[in-house]
Motif scaffolding. Sequence first.
Motif, PDB file in Angstrom:
ATOM      1  N   MET A 179      33.069  30.921  48.416  1.00 50.71           N
ATOM      2  CA  MET A 179      34.036  31.752  49.152  1.00 50.71           C
ATOM      3  C   MET A 179      34.849  30.892  50.120  1.00 50.71           C
ATOM      4  N   ALA A 180      34.175  29.923  50.759  1.00 53.43           N
ATOM      5  CA  ALA A 180      34.882  29.046  51.713  1.00 53.43           C
ATOM      6  C   ALA A 180      35.940  28.223  50.993  1.00 53.43           C
ATOM      7  N   LEU A 181      35.604  27.741  49.773  1.00 48.41           N
ATOM      8  CA  LEU A 181      36.572  26.941  49.015  1.00 48.41           C
ATOM      9  C   LEU A 181      37.754  27.806  48.547  1.00 48.41           C
ATOM     10  N   ALA A 182      37.501  29.099  48.338  1.00 50.86           N
ATOM     11  CA  ALA A 182      38.589  29.995  47.888  1.00 50.86           C
ATOM     12  C   ALA A 182      39.453  30.483  49.054  1.00 50.86           C
ATOM     13  N   LEU A 183      38.935  30.365  50.257  1.00 48.20           N
ATOM     14  CA  LEU A 183      39.621  30.927  51.433  1.00 48.20           C
ATOM     15  C   LEU A 183      41.058  30.403  51.628  1.00 48.20           C
ATOM     16  N   PRO A 184      41.295  29.067  51.512  1.00 46.58           N
ATOM     17  CA  PRO A 184      42.678  28.611  51.720  1.00 46.58           C
ATOM     18  C   PRO A 184      43.663  29.236  50.737  1.00 46.58           C
ATOM     19  N   ALA A 185      43.202  29.494  49.500  1.00 40.55           N
ATOM     20  CA  ALA A 185      44.103  30.048  48.487  1.00 40.55           C
ATOM     21  C   ALA A 185      44.572  31.453  48.846  1.00 40.55           C
ATOM     22  N   THR A 186      43.761  32.181  49.627  1.00 42.43           N
ATOM     23  CA  THR A 186      44.140  33.553  49.978  1.00 42.43           C
ATOM     24  C   THR A 186      45.404  33.590  50.837  1.00 42.43           C
ATOM     25  N   LEU A 187      45.639  32.491  51.547  1.00 45.77           N
ATOM     26  CA  LEU A 187      46.803  32.446  52.437  1.00 45.77           C
ATOM     27  C   LEU A 187      48.105  32.492  51.651  1.00 45.77           C
ATOM     28  N   MET A 188      48.079  31.966  50.439  1.00 47.58           N
ATOM     29  CA  MET A 188      49.294  31.886  49.625  1.00 47.58           C
ATOM     30  C   MET A 188      49.555  33.183  48.853  1.00 47.58           C
ATOM     31  N   LEU A 189      48.551  34.054  48.804  1.00 47.94           N
ATOM     32  CA  LEU A 189      48.654  35.236  47.942  1.00 47.94           C
ATOM     33  C   LEU A 189      49.077  36.472  48.724  1.00 47.94           C
ATOM     34  N   PRO A 190      49.663  37.481  48.025  1.00 49.18           N
ATOM     35  CA  PRO A 190      49.892  38.762  48.698  1.00 49.18           C
ATOM     36  C   PRO A 190      48.549  39.360  49.141  1.00 49.18           C
ATOM     37  N   LEU A 247      40.797  38.072  45.158  1.00 55.89           N
ATOM     38  CA  LEU A 247      40.218  36.745  44.904  1.00 55.89           C
ATOM     39  C   LEU A 247      38.898  36.566  45.650  1.00 55.89           C
ATOM     40  N   ILE A 248      38.918  36.837  46.949  1.00 51.69           N
ATOM     41  CA  ILE A 248      37.729  36.559  47.767  1.00 51.69           C
ATOM     42  C   ILE A 248      36.566  37.498  47.389  1.00 51.69           C
ATOM     43  N   ILE A 249      36.899  38.761  47.098  1.00 54.24           N
ATOM     44  CA  ILE A 249      35.836  39.708  46.709  1.00 54.24           C
ATOM     45  C   ILE A 249      35.329  39.379  45.302  1.00 54.24           C
ATOM     46  N   GLY A 250      36.241  38.964  44.440  1.00 53.76           N
ATOM     47  CA  GLY A 250      35.839  38.549  43.089  1.00 53.76           C
ATOM     48  C   GLY A 250      34.840  37.407  43.145  1.00 53.76           C
TER      49      GLY A 250
END
Lengths: 154, 515
Positions: B45-56, B63-66
Amino acid sequence: MRIGRVYISPDRVSGIVIALFALWLLYISYTADWAFQETRDGLSVGFFPRITNMITIGLALLVIIFPAQTYPEKLAKLTPKGLMQAATGFLFAILFFVLLQNFGFFYAAFPCLAGGMYLMGVRPWYFSLLYGAVATGAVFGLFYLLGFPLPGIN
Amino acid sequence: MLDPQVFGEALMIIADPSVWYQVAIGVLIGITVGAIPGLSTSAGMALALPATLMLPTGAAFGLIIGVYKGSTFGGSISAITFATPGTAGAAMTSLDGYPLMRQGKGKKALQTALYSSVTSDVVTDLMTMLVAPMIAVVALSFGPGERTALIVLAFMLIGTLAHESPVKGLLAAALGMVLGIIGVDPVAQASRLTFGFYWLREGIDIIPLMIGMFAVSTMLLQLTEFTGGGKVAQKASEVIKSVTEGLKFGEFRKTFKSIGLGIGVGSICGVLPGLGSTAASMLAYTLAKRLSKNSAEFGKGSLEGIAAAEAGNNATVGPTLIPLLAFGVPGSTPAALIGGALMLKGLTPSPMLFETHASMVLALLLILLLANFVNLILSSVVFPVYARVGQLPQQILVPIVLLLAIVGTYAYRSNPYDVLIMFIIGIIGFLMKVYEYPIPPLVLAFILTPLLEQSLRRSLVITRGDILAAFSSPLSLTMLIAAVIVFFLSFKFSSKMEAVSAEIKQDEPDNKEVK
């Protein structure tokens, strides 16, 4: 850890290090120029850092006074060779970051991944190159799918 | 009462195909992370966290819940196939899953794990959707004094329950507080504890902290333990052989009681800060064993055992968001990471969120539910493949994870100091792991500290600096007394916890001789 004839348990060592660190921060939060600067709510800027560090020191003292009776398993397994491996990996990570900043993702990722895998024992050497290329492609694909911009790639 | 307009807006958010797409990617990443021993749910989840910033916003939640859902189930894949739990929460699954695997019933075990996980997830997510808004209404009546007392109680629970030694857990939380106060004072805007570094003025960002603590520290530790060579290579053929015999409905029906127990135990553990999925699966398994007519089968390949452990493990996923959404207080690391994703989207978790961004909160809860079905479909298709992903050797895994950690931390705002902070935090995390200090209390305290400071200062302003008056309400007093009781009780029970964990270590398949 042993100092002369005195044995200090790992818990006590960690407690002492944390207590000293918090003590230093406590000193800063009493002596820094911002420490007693008044805020609108009547408290000083150093108020919360002082409380936090006092709590930390108190708890660190409890760890020092009542250390665990068991020796940490992971600490027991730690060897000079293992530490060297971790240090090498860490240096490799720093090297990757320097290359990433200066040359972009592909020029940094492929050599570092292939080199890192080779150093960790992937043999023969062309397997390291192959896995490095596949891993670079996979990471690129993942970030592409996530819509995440990579350094050096427009 | 649910506002139809809010419901309509939430449906519009989740109707966006990018949400489904990100949920699917998240679940696949999550299963991968879960299936690989050494990579935890939190690291993924921590590795996916930065990607959430770019997404709606909706896609970011997806993404994070997935990742969360996928990794919670994914841990059971390697637990069953190699007796090596991919995540801590899946440890109990291996007790019965691996013996079944050895009997050539690996597919049956994996399907039991998947169906009980999804059943438990769906039920508890629905419960979360019903309960969280109701508790948030109560939480709205909380003043700053009550909120401060609640955070103190949460600190105490998180610190004392996270580790066999409550003092070490609390000390980890105190270190989290120290890291949390670095930066600008929220009222005076003056820098504090920045050691003269201008780049610390904004404080420590959540992304380098999370990635450093969970991904970098874990990889450093794996490097110290690395001896070369993969140890499970010969088991690939067994995995392929064992995916022939599937689960029959009659067999699954017999596990309903265990699933029910898992749901009950897991949802309570999920709501209470500090307990989490490992305790939930452990308690659910123990309870199911005690209450089962076939208790002798437990540990030898019981489907009931797998169902109880997995249902207990997954039942924490939804309820762990209740304290986050209702009070703004994350009770577990995954909840803190979801809270982090919310904050990156400008949505500070608090009970007010149900009023100011009701459709967003509802969309988050609907995505939580939706992700279960995506997880069910994708996991059914991919688990034979993922059973082999768990064999990925460290020589390949470690360089990739370190690379992901650096790219993820640097690329989201191109700040080299974020990477520097991540490295420092990584070393701190490594030392904490070596000296057996729990990491979750540090992370949760780091996130809660600004809220604690804000609430404490507000309550002191209201009472003109009178600390006793600030906590004079019956609710505040009750919570503070509860915190003191928890503190003292934790010392009493810490020795018992040590004994229980020693017993579990003995029961682990690695310590058993497999015939």
